[in-house]
Design an enzyme around this catalytic site. Structure first.
Site, PDB file in Angstrom:
ATOM      1  N   ARG A  34     -13.737  33.449   0.790  1.00  0.00           N
ATOM      2  CA  ARG A  34     -12.768  33.523  -0.304  1.00  0.00           C
ATOM      3  C   ARG A  34     -12.919  34.845  -1.058  1.00  0.00           C
ATOM      4  O   ARG A  34     -11.988  35.264  -1.765  1.00  0.00           O
ATOM      5  CB  ARG A  34     -12.969  32.340  -1.255  1.00  0.00           C
ATOM      6  CG  ARG A  34     -12.457  31.043  -0.657  1.00  0.00           C
ATOM      7  CD  ARG A  34     -12.892  29.805  -1.405  1.00  0.00           C
ATOM      8  NE  ARG A  34     -12.339  28.609  -0.758  1.00  0.00           N
ATOM      9  CZ  ARG A  34     -12.865  27.394  -0.863  1.00  0.00           C
ATOM     10  NH1 ARG A  34     -13.957  27.201  -1.582  1.00  0.00           N
ATOM     11  NH2 ARG A  34     -12.301  26.374  -0.249  1.00  0.00           N
ATOM     12  N   GLU A  40      -7.116  29.655   2.185  1.00  0.00           N
ATOM     13  CA  GLU A  40      -8.576  29.557   1.977  1.00  0.00           C
ATOM     14  C   GLU A  40      -8.922  28.689   0.761  1.00  0.00           C
ATOM     15  O   GLU A  40      -9.869  28.952   0.025  1.00  0.00           O
ATOM     16  CB  GLU A  40      -9.207  30.951   1.889  1.00  0.00           C
ATOM     17  CG  GLU A  40      -8.949  31.732   3.171  1.00  0.00           C
ATOM     18  CD  GLU A  40     -10.079  32.606   3.625  1.00  0.00           C
ATOM     19  OE1 GLU A  40     -11.232  32.289   3.308  1.00  0.00           O
ATOM     20  OE2 GLU A  40      -9.792  33.602   4.303  1.00  0.00           O
ATOM     21  N   GLN A  59       6.568  51.590 -25.058  1.00  0.00           N
ATOM     22  CA  GLN A  59       5.421  50.658 -25.106  1.00  0.00           C
ATOM     23  C   GLN A  59       5.653  49.425 -24.235  1.00  0.00           C
ATOM     24  O   GLN A  59       4.718  48.878 -23.649  1.00  0.00           O
ATOM     25  CB  GLN A  59       5.154  50.206 -26.539  1.00  0.00           C
ATOM     26  CG  GLN A  59       4.246  51.156 -27.291  1.00  0.00           C
ATOM     27  CD  GLN A  59       3.745  50.546 -28.591  1.00  0.00           C
ATOM     28  OE1 GLN A  59       4.204  49.499 -29.031  1.00  0.00           O
ATOM     29  NE2 GLN A  59       2.803  51.224 -29.211  1.00  0.00           N
TER      30      GLN A  59
HETATM   31  N1  COS Z   1     -21.636  24.267   0.553  1.00  0.00           N
HETATM   32  C1  COS Z   1     -22.430  23.392   1.182  1.00  0.00           C
HETATM   33  N2  COS Z   1     -22.233  22.065   1.178  1.00  0.00           N
HETATM   34  C2  COS Z   1     -21.170  21.610   0.479  1.00  0.00           C
HETATM   35  C3  COS Z   1     -20.276  22.464  -0.189  1.00  0.00           C
HETATM   36  C4  COS Z   1     -20.547  23.849  -0.146  1.00  0.00           C
HETATM   37  N3  COS Z   1     -19.756  24.722  -0.774  1.00  0.00           N
HETATM   38  N4  COS Z   1     -19.315  21.727  -0.778  1.00  0.00           N
HETATM   39  C5  COS Z   1     -19.577  20.449  -0.486  1.00  0.00           C
HETATM   40  N5  COS Z   1     -20.700  20.388   0.283  1.00  0.00           N
HETATM   41  C6  COS Z   1     -21.355  19.174   0.794  1.00  0.00           C
HETATM   42  C7  COS Z   1     -21.740  18.248  -0.347  1.00  0.00           C
HETATM   43  O1  COS Z   1     -23.010  18.553  -0.848  1.00  0.00           O
HETATM   44  C8  COS Z   1     -21.693  16.898   0.336  1.00  0.00           C
HETATM   45  O2  COS Z   1     -22.859  16.722   1.091  1.00  0.00           O
HETATM   46  P1  COS Z   1     -23.739  15.338   1.029  1.00  0.00           P
HETATM   47  O3  COS Z   1     -22.789  14.226   1.296  1.00  0.00           O
HETATM   48  O4  COS Z   1     -24.779  15.529   2.095  1.00  0.00           O
HETATM   49  O5  COS Z   1     -24.299  15.286  -0.340  1.00  0.00           O
HETATM   50  C9  COS Z   1     -20.555  17.050   1.320  1.00  0.00           C
HETATM   51  O6  COS Z   1     -20.434  18.444   1.583  1.00  0.00           O
HETATM   52  C10 COS Z   1     -19.230  16.529   0.816  1.00  0.00           C
HETATM   53  O7  COS Z   1     -18.974  17.161  -0.393  1.00  0.00           O
HETATM   54  P2  COS Z   1     -17.880  16.652  -1.429  1.00  0.00           P
HETATM   55  O8  COS Z   1     -18.050  15.178  -1.634  1.00  0.00           O
HETATM   56  O9  COS Z   1     -17.933  17.546  -2.596  1.00  0.00           O
HETATM   57  O10 COS Z   1     -16.536  16.886  -0.592  1.00  0.00           O
HETATM   58  P3  COS Z   1     -15.051  16.569  -0.948  1.00  0.00           P
HETATM   59  O11 COS Z   1     -14.468  15.777   0.150  1.00  0.00           O
HETATM   60  O12 COS Z   1     -14.933  16.052  -2.342  1.00  0.00           O
HETATM   61  O13 COS Z   1     -14.341  18.034  -0.830  1.00  0.00           O
HETATM   62  C11 COS Z   1     -13.582  20.164  -1.544  1.00  0.00           C
HETATM   63  C12 COS Z   1     -14.695  19.126  -1.546  1.00  0.00           C
HETATM   64  C13 COS Z   1     -12.313  19.676  -2.230  1.00  0.00           C
HETATM   65  C14 COS Z   1     -14.172  21.314  -2.343  1.00  0.00           C
HETATM   66  C15 COS Z   1     -13.272  20.592  -0.092  1.00  0.00           C
HETATM   67  O14 COS Z   1     -12.595  19.590   0.628  1.00  0.00           O
HETATM   68  C16 COS Z   1     -12.446  21.874   0.002  1.00  0.00           C
HETATM   69  O15 COS Z   1     -12.957  22.978  -0.168  1.00  0.00           O
HETATM   70  N6  COS Z   1     -11.136  21.752   0.282  1.00  0.00           N
HETATM   71  C17 COS Z   1     -10.291  22.927   0.534  1.00  0.00           C
HETATM   72  C18 COS Z   1     -10.327  23.280   1.965  1.00  0.00           C
HETATM   73  C19 COS Z   1      -9.826  24.665   2.185  1.00  0.00           C
HETATM   74  O16 COS Z   1     -10.243  25.606   1.541  1.00  0.00           O
HETATM   75  N7  COS Z   1      -8.957  24.793   3.168  1.00  0.00           N
HETATM   76  C20 COS Z   1      -8.421  26.073   3.535  1.00  0.00           C
HETATM   77  C21 COS Z   1      -8.620  26.247   5.000  1.00  0.00           C
HETATM   78  S1  COS Z   1      -8.733  27.902   5.497  1.00  0.00           S
HETATM   79  S2  COS Z   1      -6.954  28.594   5.337  1.00  0.00           S
END
Ligand code: COS
Length: 378
Positions: free
Chosen positions: A242, A362, A278
Protein backbone atom coordinates in the site's frame (compact mmCIF):
# COMPACT_ATOMS: atom_id res chain seq x y z
CA UNK A 1 16.77 12.20 12.27
CA UNK A 2 17.93 12.36 8.67
CA UNK A 3 15.75 13.59 5.81
CA UNK A 4 18.27 13.51 2.98
CA UNK A 5 18.48 10.73 0.42
CA UNK A 6 21.65 8.73 -0.16
CA UNK A 7 23.66 9.28 -3.37
CA UNK A 8 22.32 5.97 -4.70
CA UNK A 9 18.75 7.00 -3.97
CA UNK A 10 19.22 10.35 -5.69
CA UNK A 11 20.63 8.57 -8.74
CA UNK A 12 17.72 6.16 -8.76
CA UNK A 13 15.28 9.06 -8.49
CA UNK A 14 17.01 10.83 -11.38
CA UNK A 15 16.97 7.66 -13.48
CA UNK A 16 13.22 7.29 -12.89
CA UNK A 17 12.63 11.00 -13.57
CA UNK A 18 14.49 10.83 -16.90
CA UNK A 19 12.67 7.62 -17.80
CA UNK A 20 9.33 9.28 -17.08
CA UNK A 21 10.16 12.29 -19.25
CA UNK A 22 11.46 10.23 -22.17
CA UNK A 23 9.37 7.07 -22.12
CA UNK A 24 6.16 7.68 -20.19
CA UNK A 25 4.91 11.25 -20.65
CA UNK A 26 5.03 11.14 -24.48
CA UNK A 27 2.82 8.01 -24.67
CA UNK A 28 0.60 8.36 -21.58
CA UNK A 29 -2.39 9.95 -23.27
CA UNK A 30 -2.27 7.63 -26.28
CA UNK A 31 -2.31 4.41 -24.24
CA UNK A 32 -4.98 5.82 -21.95
CA UNK A 33 -7.19 6.42 -24.98
CA UNK A 34 -6.41 3.05 -26.54
CA UNK A 35 -6.91 1.17 -23.25
CA UNK A 36 -3.80 -0.78 -24.06
CA UNK A 37 -0.79 -1.84 -22.02
CA UNK A 38 2.36 -0.28 -23.53
CA UNK A 39 4.57 -3.36 -23.53
CA UNK A 40 7.51 -1.44 -25.01
CA UNK A 41 7.59 0.70 -21.85
CA UNK A 42 7.83 -2.47 -19.75
CA UNK A 43 10.72 -3.63 -21.93
CA UNK A 44 12.51 -0.31 -21.55
CA UNK A 45 11.93 -0.29 -17.80
CA UNK A 46 13.54 -3.73 -17.71
CA UNK A 47 16.52 -2.49 -19.75
CA UNK A 48 17.27 0.42 -17.41
CA UNK A 49 16.66 -1.57 -14.21
CA UNK A 50 13.33 -0.15 -13.04
CA UNK A 51 11.30 -3.35 -13.29
CA UNK A 52 10.74 -5.81 -10.41
CA UNK A 53 13.30 -3.99 -8.29
CA UNK A 54 12.26 -5.80 -5.09
CA UNK A 55 13.54 -9.21 -6.22
CA UNK A 56 16.30 -10.14 -3.76
CA UNK A 57 19.91 -10.45 -4.84
CA UNK A 58 20.04 -14.17 -4.05
CA UNK A 59 17.34 -14.63 -6.72
CA UNK A 60 19.25 -12.52 -9.24
CA UNK A 61 17.45 -9.21 -8.59
CA UNK A 62 18.50 -5.77 -7.43
CA UNK A 63 17.14 -6.28 -3.92
CA UNK A 64 16.05 -2.66 -3.57
CA UNK A 65 14.22 -1.53 -0.46
CA UNK A 66 10.74 -0.10 -0.07
CA UNK A 67 11.94 3.50 0.07
CA UNK A 68 13.84 2.98 -3.19
CA UNK A 69 10.76 1.48 -4.81
CA UNK A 70 8.61 4.37 -3.61
CA UNK A 71 11.02 7.04 -4.85
CA UNK A 72 10.85 5.40 -8.28
CA UNK A 73 7.07 5.15 -7.98
CA UNK A 74 6.57 8.85 -7.26
CA UNK A 75 8.50 9.68 -10.42
CA UNK A 76 6.78 7.18 -12.71
CA UNK A 77 3.30 8.11 -11.48
CA UNK A 78 4.10 11.74 -12.22
CA UNK A 79 4.06 10.65 -15.86
CA UNK A 80 1.19 8.15 -15.71
CA UNK A 81 -0.33 6.36 -12.73
CA UNK A 82 -1.70 3.68 -15.07
CA UNK A 83 1.74 2.83 -16.40
CA UNK A 84 3.20 2.89 -12.89
CA UNK A 85 0.45 0.47 -11.83
CA UNK A 86 1.79 -2.12 -14.29
CA UNK A 87 5.15 -2.09 -12.50
CA UNK A 88 3.66 -1.65 -9.05
CA UNK A 89 1.26 -4.59 -9.51
CA UNK A 90 4.21 -6.72 -10.50
CA UNK A 91 5.95 -5.86 -7.23
CA UNK A 92 2.62 -6.71 -5.54
CA UNK A 93 2.77 -10.15 -7.17
CA UNK A 94 6.38 -10.60 -6.07
CA UNK A 95 5.86 -9.51 -2.45
CA UNK A 96 4.01 -12.63 -1.20
CA UNK A 97 7.11 -14.56 -2.27
CA UNK A 98 9.29 -12.22 -0.22
CA UNK A 99 6.92 -12.64 2.73
CA UNK A 100 6.12 -16.35 2.58
CA UNK A 101 8.38 -18.29 0.19
CA UNK A 102 11.48 -20.33 0.94
CA UNK A 103 14.77 -19.23 -0.66
CA UNK A 104 14.49 -22.16 -3.04
CA UNK A 105 11.01 -20.99 -4.13
CA UNK A 106 12.24 -17.41 -4.49
CA UNK A 107 14.98 -18.61 -6.84
CA UNK A 108 12.63 -20.88 -8.76
CA UNK A 109 9.92 -18.29 -9.32
CA UNK A 110 11.68 -14.93 -9.21
CA UNK A 111 14.95 -15.55 -11.07
CA UNK A 112 13.11 -16.05 -14.40
CA UNK A 113 11.53 -12.61 -13.92
CA UNK A 114 15.02 -11.08 -13.87
CA UNK A 115 16.06 -12.68 -17.17
CA UNK A 116 13.62 -10.99 -19.56
CA UNK A 117 10.93 -8.32 -19.33
CA UNK A 118 8.21 -10.05 -17.34
CA UNK A 119 5.52 -9.25 -14.83
CA UNK A 120 3.89 -10.86 -11.80
CA UNK A 121 0.35 -10.52 -10.45
CA UNK A 122 -1.58 -10.92 -7.20
CA UNK A 123 -5.06 -12.48 -7.15
CA UNK A 124 -7.08 -12.01 -3.97
CA UNK A 125 -10.34 -10.20 -4.87
CA UNK A 126 -13.29 -12.02 -6.38
CA UNK A 127 -16.46 -10.90 -8.18
CA UNK A 128 -18.45 -11.03 -4.93
CA UNK A 129 -15.87 -10.16 -2.33
CA UNK A 130 -13.09 -7.65 -2.00
CA UNK A 131 -12.94 -5.97 1.40
CA UNK A 132 -13.84 -9.15 3.31
CA UNK A 133 -10.82 -10.91 1.92
CA UNK A 134 -11.13 -14.01 4.14
CA UNK A 135 -14.56 -14.82 2.66
CA UNK A 136 -13.11 -15.98 -0.65
CA UNK A 137 -14.92 -18.61 -2.74
CA UNK A 138 -12.10 -19.84 -4.96
CA UNK A 139 -11.25 -23.34 -3.77
CA UNK A 140 -8.04 -25.31 -3.65
CA UNK A 141 -8.31 -29.09 -3.17
CA UNK A 142 -5.34 -31.40 -2.74
CA UNK A 143 -5.21 -34.30 -5.18
CA UNK A 144 -2.10 -36.32 -4.46
CA UNK A 145 0.80 -33.90 -4.82
CA UNK A 146 -1.19 -31.30 -6.72
CA UNK A 147 -3.52 -28.47 -5.79
CA UNK A 148 -6.62 -28.20 -7.96
CA UNK A 149 -7.98 -24.66 -8.15
CA UNK A 150 -11.53 -23.66 -9.11
CA UNK A 151 -13.15 -20.23 -9.01
CA UNK A 152 -12.93 -16.69 -10.32
CA UNK A 153 -10.65 -13.83 -9.36
CA UNK A 154 -11.54 -10.25 -10.23
CA UNK A 155 -9.81 -6.90 -10.81
CA UNK A 156 -6.42 -8.50 -11.31
CA UNK A 157 -3.81 -6.03 -12.57
CA UNK A 158 -1.48 -7.62 -15.16
CA UNK A 159 -3.89 -10.60 -15.39
CA UNK A 160 -3.14 -12.30 -18.69
CA UNK A 161 0.35 -10.84 -19.20
CA UNK A 162 1.92 -11.82 -15.87
CA UNK A 163 4.25 -14.83 -16.06
CA UNK A 164 3.14 -15.86 -12.60
CA UNK A 165 0.23 -15.01 -10.35
CA UNK A 166 0.02 -15.59 -6.61
CA UNK A 167 -3.52 -16.88 -6.11
CA UNK A 168 -5.28 -17.04 -2.75
CA UNK A 169 -7.82 -19.83 -2.34
CA UNK A 170 -9.69 -21.61 0.43
CA UNK A 171 -9.40 -25.26 1.31
CA UNK A 172 -12.70 -25.05 3.23
CA UNK A 173 -15.32 -22.37 2.61
CA UNK A 174 -16.48 -22.62 6.22
CA UNK A 175 -12.92 -22.43 7.54
CA UNK A 176 -12.43 -18.64 7.43
CA UNK A 177 -8.97 -17.17 7.13
CA UNK A 178 -7.31 -20.24 8.67
CA UNK A 179 -8.31 -22.31 5.61
CA UNK A 180 -6.60 -20.11 3.03
CA UNK A 181 -3.62 -21.07 0.96
CA UNK A 182 -1.32 -19.02 -1.33
CA UNK A 183 -0.35 -20.73 -4.58
CA UNK A 184 1.93 -19.65 -7.42
CA UNK A 185 0.22 -20.24 -10.76
CA UNK A 186 2.06 -19.89 -14.07
CA UNK A 187 0.48 -17.84 -16.88
CA UNK A 188 -0.19 -20.72 -19.23
CA UNK A 189 -1.56 -23.23 -16.68
CA UNK A 190 -4.18 -25.42 -18.43
CA UNK A 191 -7.69 -24.44 -17.32
CA UNK A 192 -6.79 -20.81 -16.56
CA UNK A 193 -8.43 -18.19 -18.77
CA UNK A 194 -8.45 -14.40 -18.72
CA UNK A 195 -11.09 -11.78 -19.58
CA UNK A 196 -9.93 -8.20 -19.98
CA UNK A 197 -12.03 -5.66 -18.08
CA UNK A 198 -12.81 -2.78 -20.43
CA UNK A 199 -14.06 0.81 -20.12
CA UNK A 200 -12.29 1.64 -16.88
CA UNK A 201 -12.59 5.25 -15.76
CA UNK A 202 -8.83 5.70 -15.47
CA UNK A 203 -5.48 3.92 -15.33
CA UNK A 204 -6.42 2.54 -18.71
CA UNK A 205 -2.83 1.75 -19.75
CA UNK A 206 -2.78 -0.90 -17.05
CA UNK A 207 -4.39 -4.23 -17.92
CA UNK A 208 -7.07 -5.40 -15.47
CA UNK A 209 -8.58 -8.87 -15.89
CA UNK A 210 -10.91 -11.46 -14.54
CA UNK A 211 -9.19 -14.83 -14.02
CA UNK A 212 -11.25 -18.00 -14.38
CA UNK A 213 -9.86 -21.22 -12.88
CA UNK A 214 -11.31 -24.50 -14.10
CA UNK A 215 -9.51 -27.43 -12.50
CA UNK A 216 -6.17 -25.63 -12.70
CA UNK A 217 -3.46 -27.88 -11.30
CA UNK A 218 -0.25 -26.72 -9.67
CA UNK A 219 2.32 -28.85 -7.83
CA UNK A 220 2.35 -28.73 -4.07
CA UNK A 221 5.80 -27.11 -4.24
CA UNK A 222 4.02 -23.97 -5.51
CA UNK A 223 2.41 -23.43 -2.11
CA UNK A 224 3.79 -20.50 -0.12
CA UNK A 225 4.07 -21.05 3.62
CA UNK A 226 1.98 -23.60 5.44
CA UNK A 227 -1.60 -24.66 5.00
CA UNK A 228 -3.77 -21.82 6.33
CA UNK A 229 -1.04 -19.19 6.01
CA UNK A 230 -2.55 -17.66 2.85
CA UNK A 231 -4.56 -14.90 4.50
CA UNK A 232 -1.69 -13.70 6.66
CA UNK A 233 0.67 -13.73 3.68
CA UNK A 234 -1.89 -11.55 1.83
CA UNK A 235 -2.24 -9.16 4.78
CA UNK A 236 1.51 -8.83 5.31
CA UNK A 237 1.93 -8.22 1.60
CA UNK A 238 -0.68 -5.46 1.50
CA UNK A 239 0.81 -3.80 4.59
CA UNK A 240 3.88 -3.23 2.43
CA UNK A 241 2.46 -2.69 -1.04
CA UNK A 242 0.00 0.00 0.00
CA UNK A 243 2.98 2.31 0.45
CA UNK A 244 3.85 2.51 -3.27
CA UNK A 245 0.18 3.40 -3.87
CA UNK A 246 0.78 6.35 -1.54
CA UNK A 247 4.00 7.25 -3.38
CA UNK A 248 2.24 7.08 -6.74
CA UNK A 249 -0.50 9.32 -5.34
CA UNK A 250 2.14 11.86 -4.36
CA UNK A 251 3.43 11.72 -7.95
CA UNK A 252 -0.08 12.56 -9.18
CA UNK A 253 -0.35 15.45 -6.72
CA UNK A 254 3.02 16.82 -7.82
CA UNK A 255 1.93 16.67 -11.45
CA UNK A 256 -1.37 18.40 -10.63
CA UNK A 257 0.55 21.15 -8.85
CA UNK A 258 3.16 21.61 -11.60
CA UNK A 259 0.52 21.74 -14.34
CA UNK A 260 -1.53 24.22 -12.30
CA UNK A 261 1.44 26.50 -11.62
CA UNK A 262 2.38 26.47 -15.31
CA UNK A 263 -1.15 27.23 -16.45
CA UNK A 264 -1.81 29.87 -13.78
CA UNK A 265 1.27 31.79 -14.86
CA UNK A 266 0.34 31.69 -18.54
CA UNK A 267 -3.41 32.26 -18.41
CA UNK A 268 -4.62 35.81 -17.98
CA UNK A 269 -7.92 37.14 -16.66
CA UNK A 270 -8.93 40.66 -15.68
CA UNK A 271 -5.70 41.93 -17.22
CA UNK A 272 -3.22 39.79 -15.27
CA UNK A 273 -2.06 36.18 -14.87
CA UNK A 274 -4.56 34.18 -12.82
CA UNK A 275 -1.60 33.20 -10.58
CA UNK A 276 -1.87 36.71 -9.13
CA UNK A 277 -5.27 35.94 -7.60
CA UNK A 278 -5.44 34.54 -4.09
CA UNK A 279 -8.27 32.23 -5.17
CA UNK A 280 -5.73 30.43 -7.34
CA UNK A 281 -2.79 30.75 -4.94
CA UNK A 282 -4.81 29.08 -2.19
CA UNK A 283 -5.49 26.11 -4.44
CA UNK A 284 -1.79 25.78 -5.20
CA UNK A 285 -0.97 26.09 -1.51
CA UNK A 286 -3.44 23.32 -0.60
CA UNK A 287 -1.88 21.03 -3.19
CA UNK A 288 1.61 21.79 -1.87
CA UNK A 289 0.54 21.12 1.74
CA UNK A 290 -0.87 17.73 0.75
CA UNK A 291 2.17 16.94 -1.35
CA UNK A 292 4.71 17.70 1.37
CA UNK A 293 2.85 15.99 4.21
CA UNK A 294 1.93 13.00 2.05
CA UNK A 295 5.52 12.49 0.98
CA UNK A 296 6.71 12.54 4.58
CA UNK A 297 4.12 9.91 5.46
CA UNK A 298 4.93 7.50 2.63
CA UNK A 299 8.65 7.91 3.27
CA UNK A 300 8.20 7.19 6.97
CA UNK A 301 6.12 4.07 6.24
CA UNK A 302 8.67 2.89 3.64
CA UNK A 303 11.53 3.53 6.04
CA UNK A 304 9.82 1.38 8.69
CA UNK A 305 9.56 -1.49 6.18
CA UNK A 306 13.26 -1.14 5.38
CA UNK A 307 14.10 -1.14 9.12
CA UNK A 308 12.05 -4.32 9.56
CA UNK A 309 9.75 -2.53 11.99
CA UNK A 310 5.93 -2.77 12.24
CA UNK A 311 4.39 -0.62 9.49
CA UNK A 312 0.75 -1.63 8.89
CA UNK A 313 -0.70 1.42 10.68
CA UNK A 314 1.59 3.87 8.89
CA UNK A 315 1.08 2.25 5.50
CA UNK A 316 -2.71 2.48 5.89
CA UNK A 317 -2.45 6.17 6.86
CA UNK A 318 -0.12 6.88 3.94
CA UNK A 319 -2.30 5.06 1.40
CA UNK A 320 -5.58 6.66 2.47
CA UNK A 321 -4.17 10.13 3.02
CA UNK A 322 -2.06 10.41 -0.13
CA UNK A 323 -4.75 9.02 -2.43
CA UNK A 324 -7.33 11.46 -1.06
CA UNK A 325 -4.87 14.33 -1.41
CA UNK A 326 -4.24 13.25 -5.03
CA UNK A 327 -7.94 13.18 -5.88
CA UNK A 328 -8.45 16.62 -4.31
CA UNK A 329 -5.36 18.04 -6.05
CA UNK A 330 -6.38 16.69 -9.45
CA UNK A 331 -9.88 18.04 -8.95
CA UNK A 332 -8.55 21.50 -8.09
CA UNK A 333 -6.09 21.36 -10.99
CA UNK A 334 -9.09 20.98 -13.31
CA UNK A 335 -10.68 23.99 -11.62
CA UNK A 336 -7.53 26.06 -12.15
CA UNK A 337 -7.59 25.12 -15.83
CA UNK A 338 -11.29 25.96 -16.20
CA UNK A 339 -12.88 24.54 -19.35
CA UNK A 340 -9.49 23.45 -20.65
CA UNK A 341 -9.09 21.23 -17.61
CA UNK A 342 -12.21 19.31 -18.50
CA UNK A 343 -10.97 18.17 -21.91
CA UNK A 344 -8.10 15.90 -22.88
CA UNK A 345 -5.95 18.69 -24.36
CA UNK A 346 -4.36 19.21 -20.91
CA UNK A 347 -3.32 16.23 -18.75
CA UNK A 348 -5.28 17.19 -15.63
CA UNK A 349 -8.59 15.42 -16.34
CA UNK A 350 -6.64 12.15 -16.66
CA UNK A 351 -5.02 12.81 -13.27
CA UNK A 352 -8.43 12.82 -11.60
CA UNK A 353 -9.59 9.65 -13.39
CA UNK A 354 -6.35 7.88 -12.49
CA UNK A 355 -6.17 9.10 -8.88
CA UNK A 356 -9.65 7.83 -8.02
CA UNK A 357 -8.54 4.21 -8.29
CA UNK A 358 -5.87 4.80 -5.63
CA UNK A 359 -8.70 5.26 -3.13
CA UNK A 360 -10.08 1.84 -4.08
CA UNK A 361 -7.43 -0.74 -4.94
CA UNK A 362 -5.11 -2.50 -2.49
CA UNK A 363 -7.87 -2.08 0.08
CA UNK A 364 -10.44 0.71 -0.09
CA UNK A 365 -9.75 3.78 2.01
CA UNK A 366 -12.57 2.64 4.28
CA UNK A 367 -10.60 -0.57 4.93
CA UNK A 368 -7.50 1.56 5.62
CA UNK A 369 -9.52 3.34 8.30
CA UNK A 370 -10.54 -0.05 9.72
CA UNK A 371 -6.84 -0.98 9.94
CA UNK A 372 -5.98 2.37 11.55
CA UNK A 373 -8.94 2.20 13.96
CA UNK A 374 -8.12 -1.36 15.05
CA UNK A 375 -4.50 -0.39 15.66
CA UNK A 376 -5.64 2.48 17.88
CA UNK A 377 -8.02 0.35 19.88
CA UNK A 378 -6.18 -2.95 20.23
N1 COS B 1 -0.49 -8.85 9.30
C1 COS B 1 -0.45 -10.09 9.81
N2 COS B 1 -1.52 -10.76 10.25
C2 COS B 1 -2.71 -10.12 10.17
C3 COS B 1 -2.85 -8.83 9.62
C4 COS B 1 -1.67 -8.18 9.18
N3 COS B 1 -1.72 -6.95 8.67
N4 COS B 1 -4.14 -8.47 9.66
C5 COS B 1 -4.81 -9.49 10.20
N5 COS B 1 -3.94 -10.49 10.50
C6 COS B 1 -4.25 -11.78 11.14
C7 COS B 1 -4.91 -11.56 12.49
O1 COS B 1 -3.96 -11.45 13.51
C8 COS B 1 -5.75 -12.82 12.61
O2 COS B 1 -4.93 -13.89 13.00
P1 COS B 1 -5.34 -14.91 14.21
O3 COS B 1 -6.71 -15.41 13.89
O4 COS B 1 -4.28 -15.97 14.16
O5 COS B 1 -5.31 -14.10 15.44
C9 COS B 1 -6.18 -13.09 11.19
O6 COS B 1 -5.21 -12.47 10.35
C10 COS B 1 -7.55 -12.54 10.84
O7 COS B 1 -7.54 -11.19 11.15
P2 COS B 1 -8.86 -10.31 11.28
O8 COS B 1 -9.84 -11.04 12.15
O9 COS B 1 -8.45 -8.95 11.65
O10 COS B 1 -9.40 -10.35 9.77
P3 COS B 1 -10.69 -9.75 9.15
O11 COS B 1 -11.40 -10.82 8.42
O12 COS B 1 -11.45 -8.94 10.15
O13 COS B 1 -10.10 -8.78 7.98
C11 COS B 1 -9.24 -6.79 7.01
C12 COS B 1 -9.24 -7.75 8.19
C13 COS B 1 -10.59 -6.11 6.80
C14 COS B 1 -8.21 -5.75 7.40
C15 COS B 1 -8.82 -7.54 5.72
O14 COS B 1 -9.83 -8.41 5.26
C16 COS B 1 -8.44 -6.62 4.57
O15 COS B 1 -7.35 -6.05 4.54
N6 COS B 1 -9.34 -6.45 3.58
C17 COS B 1 -9.01 -5.69 2.37
C18 COS B 1 -8.41 -6.59 1.36
C19 COS B 1 -7.71 -5.81 0.30
O16 COS B 1 -6.91 -4.94 0.57
N7 COS B 1 -7.98 -6.18 -0.94
C20 COS B 1 -7.34 -5.56 -2.06
C21 COS B 1 -6.76 -6.64 -2.91
S1 COS B 1 -5.40 -6.13 -3.84
S2 COS B 1 -6.12 -5.02 -5.22
Amino acid sequence: MEFSLSDEQRQLQQLARDFTRKEIIPVASEYDQREELPWHVVEKAFEVGLLNVGIPEHAGGLGLGMLDECLIGEELAYGCMGIFTILMASELGITPLLVGATEEQQRRFLTPLTEKPSLAAFALSEPNNGSDAAAMHTTAVLDGDEWVINGTKMWISNGGVAELTVVFATTDRQGGHRATVALVVPKDAPGLSYNKIKHKMGQRASLTSELVFENVRVPRENQLGGLGDGFKIAMKTLDKTRIPVAAGSVGITRRALDESVKYARAREAFGKPIADFQAIQFKLAEMAMGLETGRLMYQKAAWLVDQDQPHGYESAIAKAYCSEVAVAAANEAIQVHGGYGYVGEYPVEKLLRDAKLNMIYEGTNEIQRVVIGRALLK
